[in-house]
Structure formats: structure tokens, C-alpha cells
Enzyme design. Structure first.
Site, PDB file in Angstrom:
ATOM      1  N   ASP A  16       0.816   6.694  28.596  1.00  0.00           N
ATOM      2  CA  ASP A  16      -0.422   6.591  29.350  1.00  0.00           C
ATOM      3  C   ASP A  16      -0.124   6.181  30.794  1.00  0.00           C
ATOM      4  OD1 ASP A  16       0.021   3.823  29.418  1.00  0.00           O
ATOM      5  OD2 ASP A  16      -1.274   3.435  27.722  1.00  0.00           O
ATOM      6  N   PRO A  58      -5.667  10.183   1.108  1.00  0.00           N
ATOM      7  CA  PRO A  58      -6.669   9.707   2.070  1.00  0.00           C
ATOM      8  C   PRO A  58      -6.419   8.238   2.358  1.00  0.00           C
ATOM      9  CG  PRO A  58      -7.728  10.790   0.197  1.00  0.00           C
ATOM     10  CD  PRO A  58      -6.279  10.641  -0.151  1.00  0.00           C
ATOM     11  N   LYS A  88      -4.732   2.163  -8.374  1.00  0.00           N
ATOM     12  CA  LYS A  88      -5.313   3.335  -7.722  1.00  0.00           C
ATOM     13  C   LYS A  88      -4.990   3.449  -6.237  1.00  0.00           C
ATOM     14  CE  LYS A  88      -9.237   3.905 -10.869  1.00  0.00           C
ATOM     15  NZ  LYS A  88     -10.705   4.005 -10.987  1.00  0.00           N
TER      16      LYS A  88
END
Lengths: 160, 160, 160, 160
Positions: A16, A58, A88
């Protein structure tokens, strides 16, 4: 697999106006490291979808602590490990290193999804099969880091 | 230097909902290839600024023809060559290849800038010194492409 | 539709160590303008896929001339027009403006694709239906540019 | 200022092959929101550097929880608030909303830097001056959210 290592050549455009890496790029590299780590043991988004109907990995949470900046033309490494498997979810630690210097210390929590039976646009979590967990027990793909490996000068100058 | 080769591992996040590389990323890789090519012969944005007060390689034109898509987890290469030096500009050709398949055929025209004496926020073009042109005559950094080069198993697994 | 206008607030992270917009971002904004322009007349990637089995608007060529830089915190506009319809392709002109100053002058050539009958991973071009062409004849969505439009103080402060 | 709101039009290219926003883009938007929030009260990277020699708002930590996905052509909003000022750091909360649905809940910890006297490439933290803190006490720029504000149809279709 103990630790997967993804080398990254920091580009001018990754930085940047302060001359240092624009921070969201570290999350981009963490994500790339997760996908590359799974691909190294034979798993990919396309394959998981095709074989199991899974949407793979995800994200639930992502976090990072920024300790030192990186600059254009530096080659850094993302060191990634699956730190923890829950029923999970799983947690991946990512450490961005320049040589022995820790630049960024981060992690992601992810899961395996499948379309929710009540609403296919929502996902529900799939209990993580042992077969996925074992991929990382049985295979050791990490080996020496690229900076220990023999490489010609020309190769090193080009490594992404 | 005949041709500089930058290997790129296509990430999941480099691809769009059609499952193929989101096209502006090819320009990102072309830009990265230009910077890496100059860095390989000893030039960088920081060094040019410090030693000569130059702003290096602002862009005048960029263009690309898209012939075949690339997908996640593929390793492609950007093959870059300085095709032409003019008095104040130079033209770099970039070809994105997957093996022998040409994916994208592009080019950039760039120059060396310095702050304009009338307005330091504008740039004016510097006539390209022979010393810059000669960097590419005298040095051969390209060598074998990564897919021809000897590599250890661990290294290959990290460029899947 | 004569011209579709997409306002863009240039972010700090859209700029590079030279303090100006990193050029691939202009192609990102051109692509965003194409998608927003089609969405404004009722077309999207998802809808075209669902209703016609089309892959919409893959790119053949993209090109840009860079005339003046843009910087962080500036609001610029992408002015986009479909310049030309061919039997199977169309050409979109994109002009990045800061007020009346032309910053970047570019264009894209795109088509409508469908899976090739011989190989579903390849695309073949669909002749452009009149119904698609007419979307742009019959509807005028451009209206006043954001800088002419009435806006509350709070709204303006959010487009600095 | 209670809450600064940055509207974001999600682009096709902001999404990944799963058809949802590629997660590092949320951090890109969080960073953009921080810069836009400070710009709305008169502060920018360039001005802070010029007037005080400060490097503004380097990041220490960033984190996000991902609750629901966003998709192409949706307009979402980043709601940002400075939650806490410490002696040398401040914490900004960012919530990505689609209407009343919370999509992503995140935060950043940042500081004001100045070149370290022993090594100008390192930064040290500047105690946060009251004048900076007060910028956010005295000014109210947020006002109604864009979705409450009156806007013409054409404007809404174009809002970034």
C-alpha cells in the site's frame, strides 16, 4: 503432515502507500495456504463437490496479529498446520515468516458444508469424517522448507 | 535475458463464480512479472527512487487477449520479454502459459518517470538510459523453467 | 441506455507504494461496471445461467490507456457504454473520470457462452439475441450522475 | 460519531467459485471503512504524514466471524464504530450488514505510528492525542443509513 509451507513472493501491488503489505493480502495468502495444503493431500473444492456433494471449508472465524511488516520483492512463507479437529470444525494455524522472523500470526476455523435440506442456499455442517482427518496423519508432504532445499540462483529469483 | 518466467499457483480466491480466473488477476500477475523481471537484474522501485529519483515503470497502456481459462490449483507461468525499447518507453510482452497452452497473450507499455519540475504531482518521462537497456542484454536469469528444473519431492508438493 | 455510471471511492488499499491506484484495479472496476450495467437492466450471471444455460459475458479482449493517476479517498466514476454489437460479440467502452478529467480510457470485448457440445469445459459463442440488444435500447437507467443528484449531508459524507 | 456506514456493491469478481464473497474482501472493506471514517472527520494518511509525521493506523490485530454469506450484485453496508480508545491503541468494530441481517462481525486494533528513533524502518506507537479522540466526539457524520435516505431509482441501481 506437520506443517505445510507456501512460499509467497510479495509483489509491488500487494503493498500500500505506506510501502508495506496491505493487510487483507495476508488473509488471501492464508486462504491460499489452506487450499494448497488440502490439494497436497488430494483434496480440492471441485473433487469434494463431485464425490461427496460437499462445499469444502467455508470459514467461521479468521484472525491475525501483525507483528512486523513485509515489503515488495521479499519472499516470505506461510507455515500452516491443522491445530485442532473438533466434531464439526477444524482450526488451522498460519504463521507468515520471513526467514526466522514471525511477521503475522493467524488462524482460521472452517468446516465441511452441505446444502441444508430445508433451504439449499443455506449450509449445514457435516461431521468431519475420519477419512479427512487421516489424510493429514498418514501423509508427510512438508519436508524441508524451500530455503533449505537446493535451488539454482535463477530459480530462487523466480520463486513465487 | 530472453524471457523471464514467473510461476503462479492459481488460488481458489483468484477464481470467480464461473470457476475460472477473474480476469484482472492476469494483469496483477503481468505487473508482478514486470517487477520480478527487473528485480532479477538488480532493479527495484525503492532502489531506482533512492539512486536516481526515478519513479519506475508507470504504465501507459495494458492489453490482453484471453484464449483459454485457468482454474484453481493449476500452476501456470507468466513468460515475459521486453519486446521493444523506444527513446522514452518500452513494451513488455506477457504470455500466460499452462504447459504448452497459451492462455492469455498480453503486453504493457511503461516508462521511467521523474517529478515534473512545474508540478511535482505530475510525472515526465526520462529518456531511457543505455545502462537500463543493457541490464537485459548482459544478464541471463531465466534459465530452465520450473517444470524442467530438478526439484525435490517436498518442493514439488508445494507447487501443486 | 446511453452511459452507465458507477461511482467508486478509491481506497487506501487500492493504491500502491507510489501512492496511486494499482492499475489492475481499473480492470476490476471495469468488470464491476459491466456487471452492474447488465444488472441495472435485469440481467445477471445467475439469471442468465438459470433461464438460458448461458455463461454470461466471458472476456475476449481488454485494454486500457492510463492518462492520469487516481489517489486514495478520491471518488471517481466509471462511464460505460456498449459501443458496438457484432453477431457474436459486443464491445464495451469504459472511461474512468474524476470530475471532467479522463483518467483511464479502456474497453472490453465479451460474448455470451454456452457449454460446447463436444466438451462441456469449453465454451462456444451464442449468437447475441435481439432481446439482449434491446435491453439497452429500451431502458434508460443512467439518469443523473451521483454528483448532480440531490443527496443528504449524511449521504455525501459517506462518498468523500 | 456513533456509527459510520460504508455502502458496498458486491461485485461478481468479489465472489469465489462457491458463488459467495471471498472472505479476505471483507477485511478489504473493513480497512476501507476505517479510512473513509477518518476521512469523513478530516483525517487521511497523507495529511497525518504531512502535518505530524505520523504513519496512520497501522494494524495490530484483525478478526472476523462469518455468519452469513453475501453474493454478487447485493448492496451491503459496513457499520463501523470506534469501540474503545486506549492510551496508545484503539479498537474499531465493523459489522457487515445486508438490511437487518448481520453477515460478518469483526474488529481491528490500530495505532498511530512514528519512525522509531533507533531504526526508521521500525515504528513506535504515539500516545493518542485528545485532538484525535475528539474528532469523533464532536462530529456526527453518520446520519441515516443510505437505505433510509431518499434516492431515485437510478441512483439506487448505481450505488457502489
Amino acid at each position: 503432515m506437520k506443517t505445510y509451507i507456501l512460499p509467497v513472493l510479495v509483489g509491488f501491488g500487494d503493498c500500500d502507500p505506506a510501502g508495506i503489505v496491505y493487510y487483507p493480502n495476508f488473509f488471501r495468502w492464508f486462504d491460499a495456504a489452506t487450499h494448497a495444503m488440502f490439494f497436497a493431500v488430494g483434496q480440492s473444492h471441485d473433487r469434494a463437490q463431485r464425490e461427496h456433494g460437499w462445499i469444502v471449508w467455508p470459514l467461521i472465524d479468521a484472525s491475525a496479529s501483525f507483528r512486523a511488516p513485509a515489503r515488495s520483492n521479499e519472499t516470505i512463507e506461510i507455515h500452516s498446520t491443522i491445530e485442532h479437529w473438533s466434531a464439526k470444525t477444524f482450526r488451522i494455524s498460519h504463521r507468515a515468516m520471513r526467514g526466522d522472523t514471525l511477521l503475522v500470526d493467524g488462524w482460521e476455523v472452517r468446516f465441511i458444508g452441505e446444502p441444508h435440506p430445508d433451504d439449499p442456499r443455506r449450509l449445514r455442517m457435516v461431521p468431519i469424517p475420519d477419512s479427512v482427518r487421516q489424510l493429514f496423519d498418514e501423509v508427510d508432504v512438508a519436508g524441508p522448507t524451500p530455503r533449505d532445499a537446493p535451488a539454482s540462483e535463477s530459480e530462487r529469483s523466480q520463486r513465487p
